[in-house]
Design a protein around this motif. Structure first.
Motif, PDB file in Angstrom:
ATOM      1  N   LEU A 190     -19.623 -38.303  14.513  1.00 20.30           N
ATOM      2  CA  LEU A 190     -18.893 -38.526  15.766  1.00 20.30           C
ATOM      3  C   LEU A 190     -19.849 -38.937  16.889  1.00 20.30           C
ATOM      4  O   LEU A 190     -19.497 -39.735  17.758  1.00 20.30           O
ATOM      5  N   MET A 194     -19.997 -42.530  18.928  1.00 17.90           N
ATOM      6  CA  MET A 194     -20.135 -42.702  20.374  1.00 17.90           C
ATOM      7  C   MET A 194     -21.259 -43.689  20.701  1.00 17.90           C
ATOM      8  O   MET A 194     -21.153 -44.475  21.638  1.00 17.90           O
ATOM      9  N   ALA A 199     -21.699 -45.323  24.531  1.00 18.61           N
ATOM     10  CA  ALA A 199     -21.222 -44.343  25.509  1.00 18.61           C
ATOM     11  C   ALA A 199     -22.402 -43.683  26.205  1.00 18.61           C
ATOM     12  O   ALA A 199     -23.456 -43.488  25.599  1.00 18.61           O
ATOM     13  N   GLN A 203     -20.276 -39.511  29.220  1.00 18.04           N
ATOM     14  CA  GLN A 203     -19.025 -39.787  28.499  1.00 18.04           C
ATOM     15  C   GLN A 203     -18.966 -39.000  27.193  1.00 18.04           C
ATOM     16  O   GLN A 203     -17.919 -38.467  26.827  1.00 18.04           O
ATOM     17  N   LYS A 207     -15.891 -36.484  26.739  1.00 21.42           N
ATOM     18  CA  LYS A 207     -14.873 -36.916  25.780  1.00 21.42           C
ATOM     19  C   LYS A 207     -15.030 -36.254  24.417  1.00 21.42           C
ATOM     20  O   LYS A 207     -14.062 -36.136  23.679  1.00 21.42           O
ATOM     21  N   LEU A 208     -16.246 -35.820  24.085  1.00 14.84           N
ATOM     22  CA  LEU A 208     -16.453 -35.267  22.751  1.00 14.84           C
ATOM     23  C   LEU A 208     -16.973 -33.829  22.754  1.00 14.84           C
ATOM     24  O   LEU A 208     -16.336 -32.924  22.223  1.00 14.84           O
ATOM     25  N   PRO A 211     -14.563 -30.968  24.716  1.00 19.15           N
ATOM     26  CA  PRO A 211     -13.360 -30.565  23.968  1.00 19.15           C
ATOM     27  C   PRO A 211     -13.701 -29.866  22.650  1.00 19.15           C
ATOM     28  O   PRO A 211     -13.028 -28.909  22.279  1.00 19.15           O
ATOM     29  N   SER A 212     -14.761 -30.325  21.975  1.00 15.82           N
ATOM     30  CA  SER A 212     -15.115 -29.693  20.696  1.00 15.82           C
ATOM     31  C   SER A 212     -15.564 -28.247  20.876  1.00 15.82           C
ATOM     32  O   SER A 212     -15.508 -27.461  19.943  1.00 15.82           O
ATOM     33  N   ARG A 289      -3.061 -27.297  21.746  1.00 13.49           N
ATOM     34  CA  ARG A 289      -3.193 -28.624  22.359  1.00 13.49           C
ATOM     35  C   ARG A 289      -4.345 -29.396  21.729  1.00 13.49           C
ATOM     36  O   ARG A 289      -4.261 -30.593  21.493  1.00 13.49           O
ATOM     37  N   LEU A 290      -5.417 -28.685  21.473  1.00 14.74           N
ATOM     38  CA  LEU A 290      -6.606 -29.314  20.909  1.00 14.74           C
ATOM     39  C   LEU A 290      -6.351 -29.831  19.495  1.00 14.74           C
ATOM     40  O   LEU A 290      -7.014 -30.734  19.019  1.00 14.74           O
ATOM     41  N   ASN A 291      -5.378 -29.217  18.825  1.00 11.12           N
ATOM     42  CA  ASN A 291      -5.052 -29.640  17.473  1.00 11.12           C
ATOM     43  C   ASN A 291      -3.855 -30.559  17.432  1.00 11.12           C
ATOM     44  O   ASN A 291      -3.219 -30.702  16.395  1.00 11.12           O
ATOM     45  N   GLY A 292      -3.530 -31.148  18.551  1.00 10.92           N
ATOM     46  CA  GLY A 292      -2.420 -32.083  18.579  1.00 10.92           C
ATOM     47  C   GLY A 292      -1.086 -31.421  18.286  1.00 10.92           C
ATOM     48  O   GLY A 292      -0.260 -31.978  17.589  1.00 10.92           O
ATOM     49  N   GLY A 293      -0.880 -30.193  18.815  1.00 12.72           N
ATOM     50  CA  GLY A 293       0.416 -29.548  18.677  1.00 12.72           C
ATOM     51  C   GLY A 293       0.593 -28.797  17.379  1.00 12.72           C
ATOM     52  O   GLY A 293       1.627 -28.183  17.149  1.00 12.72           O
ATOM     53  N   GLN A 294      -0.426 -28.827  16.524  1.00  6.96           N
ATOM     54  CA  GLN A 294      -0.323 -28.106  15.258  1.00  6.96           C
ATOM     55  C   GLN A 294      -0.622 -26.637  15.509  1.00  6.96           C
ATOM     56  O   GLN A 294      -1.555 -26.301  16.223  1.00  6.96           O
TER      57      GLN A 294
ATOM     58  N   TYR B  98     -10.080 -38.000  16.759  1.00  8.19           N
ATOM     59  CA  TYR B  98     -10.114 -36.779  17.561  1.00  8.19           C
ATOM     60  C   TYR B  98      -8.760 -36.089  17.426  1.00  8.19           C
ATOM     61  O   TYR B  98      -7.732 -36.665  17.788  1.00  8.19           O
ATOM     62  N   PRO B  99      -8.746 -34.847  16.928  1.00 10.31           N
ATOM     63  CA  PRO B  99      -7.463 -34.182  16.676  1.00 10.31           C
ATOM     64  C   PRO B  99      -6.639 -33.967  17.940  1.00 10.31           C
ATOM     65  O   PRO B  99      -5.427 -33.824  17.860  1.00 10.31           O
ATOM     66  N   TRP B 100      -7.301 -33.934  19.098  1.00  9.80           N
ATOM     67  CA  TRP B 100      -6.551 -33.667  20.334  1.00  9.80           C
ATOM     68  C   TRP B 100      -6.009 -34.942  20.983  1.00  9.80           C
ATOM     69  O   TRP B 100      -5.374 -34.880  22.029  1.00  9.80           O
ATOM     70  N   ILE B 113     -14.190 -45.897  27.256  1.00  6.78           N
ATOM     71  CA  ILE B 113     -15.635 -45.819  27.485  1.00  6.78           C
ATOM     72  C   ILE B 113     -16.148 -47.123  28.093  1.00  6.78           C
ATOM     73  O   ILE B 113     -17.033 -47.120  28.946  1.00  6.78           O
ATOM     74  N   TYR B 141       0.022 -37.355  16.114  1.00  7.24           N
ATOM     75  CA  TYR B 141      -1.344 -36.841  16.109  1.00  7.24           C
ATOM     76  C   TYR B 141      -1.938 -37.038  14.713  1.00  7.24           C
ATOM     77  O   TYR B 141      -1.197 -37.125  13.729  1.00  7.24           O
ATOM     78  N   TRP B 143      -3.167 -35.220  12.426  1.00  5.48           N
ATOM     79  CA  TRP B 143      -2.763 -34.347  11.316  1.00  5.48           C
ATOM     80  C   TRP B 143      -1.385 -34.703  10.771  1.00  5.48           C
ATOM     81  O   TRP B 143      -1.031 -34.291   9.669  1.00  5.48           O
TER      82      TRP B 143
END
Lengths: 298, 267
Positions: A190, A194, A199, A203, A207-208, A211-212, A289-294, B98-100, B113, B141, B143
């Motif tokens: 990842l 970038m 980047a 950035q 962006k990375l 959040p991680s 939220r971080l998992n896209g709603g999962q 990115y999962p989010w 960017i 998303y 997943w």
């Protein structure tokens, strides 16, 4: 729905544990108070049996270990029967402790995150800072707390802030450790990606890396918030009677009011439990939220 | 160093390129004496056993790895400069989403960017998601997508930078064969539509022969080119050509090249 089932699933085991703890507590009260009582029976030539011993042990005025219902009565007196603004109300004292631990928690988290960013981005800090940070936690906070209060007091800083400093001192550590790991958690792929976008470091950070690091941050925050309450209570001990649960503990031990100490302890643990639960809730929302709603299991 | 760009004639020019790095066991020669010119619109496959340096070579082109000697120009400039000009799109082995972020927000990540305007980001992500047949999945998303769809998102993301050069590092390596066949066909069509130059790393012989205009066969220790095999199948080929004698002949030549370059006794 699943939450509900899980709750019901946990209810019975939790109840069982609580019930057995209470039984053990009652038994412990008989055992620990027996020496004093038997002594008295012998002095006064009283015939006694186990039933009488237990009954007396559970209603002593100055017990070594008060029985659960005595602590319950004390809690009712100091939590429910007193006005919240009264200096005899445990809610009032809990409020004082809560405000300094929350301030310390916020300051500690900010300090921890700032130090972690420094460690991750500046190689010199990476090599030099960590040993000091670890050393800071090997100093017993009980020894350090009075000095901080006195030193800050002598330069005119009193009240909430010095107590928060002690909470902060305990809080920042798990945050630094967690955030350093979290900010370094993105896979090399990842980061390479970038680079292919050219980047900037800023950035990549926003962006990375940031959040991680959120899952790591929350794991640290749960430890930190519990430590912040400990810090606030420890800080209230040397201030002697200015208020707060720590001051109540001290007053209780001055006057041999063991029941009062227990009541304060229970309120302190309730405060911690509520704070940890609140962080846990926030964690669930954030990770979802971080998992896209999962849905995520924490 | 900076030769004038021979515009139009070479996208990537590599001459006598070597790369060595030191490990605990001493110096390792990852690439030795590589010569390769890639012209616009070509589809180049780099094939070879693991450790032959095919990914390393791709990473050198992308400036993710620095060569130790020789010369390399990407679009007539150094790889570093080319990277800063965003001259290429890079697709990794894994989708690296990115999962989010939703599918659309994953695709526009490089555009954010680069500071591309919001409207343009929207337009480009719509266009390239359509190109990889993912219209309607913008707000899903990662997943919620299958592995093949995730890899298509990552291809759309590489395309939306609108580079002339697409670097792909075993992008379908982790997928099952049926999905891989399907994506090979889609990639071929995408290449036909866009006319991009593609450098594609793989260790699948049929994949390399099916997709490429030239197959570069590499061998390990040290990583070098052992054979360059042109494949001139018609541009509107389908997977069926894999049964034809011409296809099998080229596949055979690739296999011979791999055999010649690598003795398996020492493994």
């Amino acid at each position: 729905m699943i939450d509900r089932l899980r709750y019901q699933g946990a209810f019975l085991p939790v109840l069982t544990v609580v019930a057995s703890l209470i039984v053990i507590w009652y038994a412990g009260a008989v055992f620990l108070n027996s020496t004093q009582l038997i002594d008295r029976y012998q002095r006064q030539d009283i015939n006694w049996n186990l039933g009488r011993l237990a009954a007396d042990a559970w209603r002593m005025e100055r017990p070594v270990l008060p029985s659960p219902h005595q602590v319950g009565i004390e809690l009712k007196k100091t939590v429910l029967d007193k006005r919240v603004t009264s200096k005899r109300s445990l809610v009032y004292h809990a409020g004082i402790t809560l405000s300094s631990s929350l301030l310390g928690f916020v300051l500690g988290t900010l300090l921890g995150v700032a130090l972690a960013i420094g460690i991750v981005y500046v190689e010199t800090l990476d090599r030099s800072l960590m040993p000091w940070i670890i050393a800071s936690q090997t100093v017993p906070i009980l020894a350090l707390a009075p000095m901080i209060i006195v030193v800050l007091g002598s330069v005119g800083v009193t009240g909430l802030f010095p107590k928060s400093v002690i909470s902060m001192y305990l809080c920042f550590f798990p945050v630094v450790v967690g955030m350093v790991k979290g900010l370094r958690s993105p896979e090399p792929m990842l980061i390479d990606q970038m680079h292919t976008y050219s980047a900037s470091r800023m950035q990549i950070f926003f962006k990375l890396r940031l959040p991680s690091s959120i899952p790591f941050l929350f794991a640290s925050l749960k430890v930190a918030i519990a430590l912040s309450v400990v810090g606030a209570i420890v800080a209230e001990l040397p201030t002697g009677g200015q208020g707060g649960l720590g001051a109540r503990l001290l007053t209780g031990s001055y006057y041999g009011q063991i029941t009062m100490i227990w009541a304060a302890l229970i309120v302190a643990s309730i405060v911690s439990a509520l704070l940890v639960t609140a962080i846990g809730r926030a964690e669930r929302v954030a990770l979802r939220r971080l998992n896209g709603g999962q849905a995520v299991t924490v | 160093m900076n030769r004038p760009a021979q515009s139009g004639s070479t996208v990537v020019r590599i001459s006598d390129l070597s790369l060595e790095f030191s490990t605990d066991d001493g110096l390792v020669q990852a690439l030795a004496g590589i010569d390769l010119d890639i012209t616009p619109g070509e589809f180049i496959s780099l094939i070879g056993p693991s450790g032959c340096g095919k990914t390393t070579l791709l990473r050198v082109i992308a400036d993710l790895e620095a060569h130790t000697s020789g010369e390399i120009l990407v679009n007539g400039v150094s790889p570093d400069e080319a990277r800063q000009n965003r001259a290429y799109g890079y697709v990794f082995q894994a989708p690296a989403l990115y999962p989010w972020r939703t599918v659309r927000r994953n695709v526009i990540l490089p555009l954010e960017i680069m500071g591309v305007s919001r409207d343009e980001r929207e337009a480009r992500s719509t266009r390239y998601l359509e190109l990889v047949n993912l219209t309607g999945f913008e707000n899903k998303y990662p997943w919620q997508l299958s592995g093949g769809m995730q890899q298509r998102v990552s291809i759309a993301r590489a395309l939306c930078v609108e580079p002339e050069l697409l670097l792909m590092d075993e992008p379908f390596g982790a997928l099952d064969e049926i999905t891989r066949d399907h994506l090979n066909q889609q990639l071929l069509e995408l290449w036909r539509k866009t006319g991009k130059t593609v450098v594609f790393v793989t260790h699948s012989i049929p994949e390399a022969v099916f997709l490429s205009t030239r197959v570069i066969v590499m061998s390990p220790r040290p990583g070098q080119v052992v054979d360059v095999i042109p494949c001139d199948f018609s541009k509107d080929r389908t997977l069926d050509i894999r049964e034809t004698p011409e296809f099998l002949e080229i596949a055979h030549r690739v296999r011979e090249g791999l055999k010649a370059g690598h003795s398996y006794d020492d493994d």
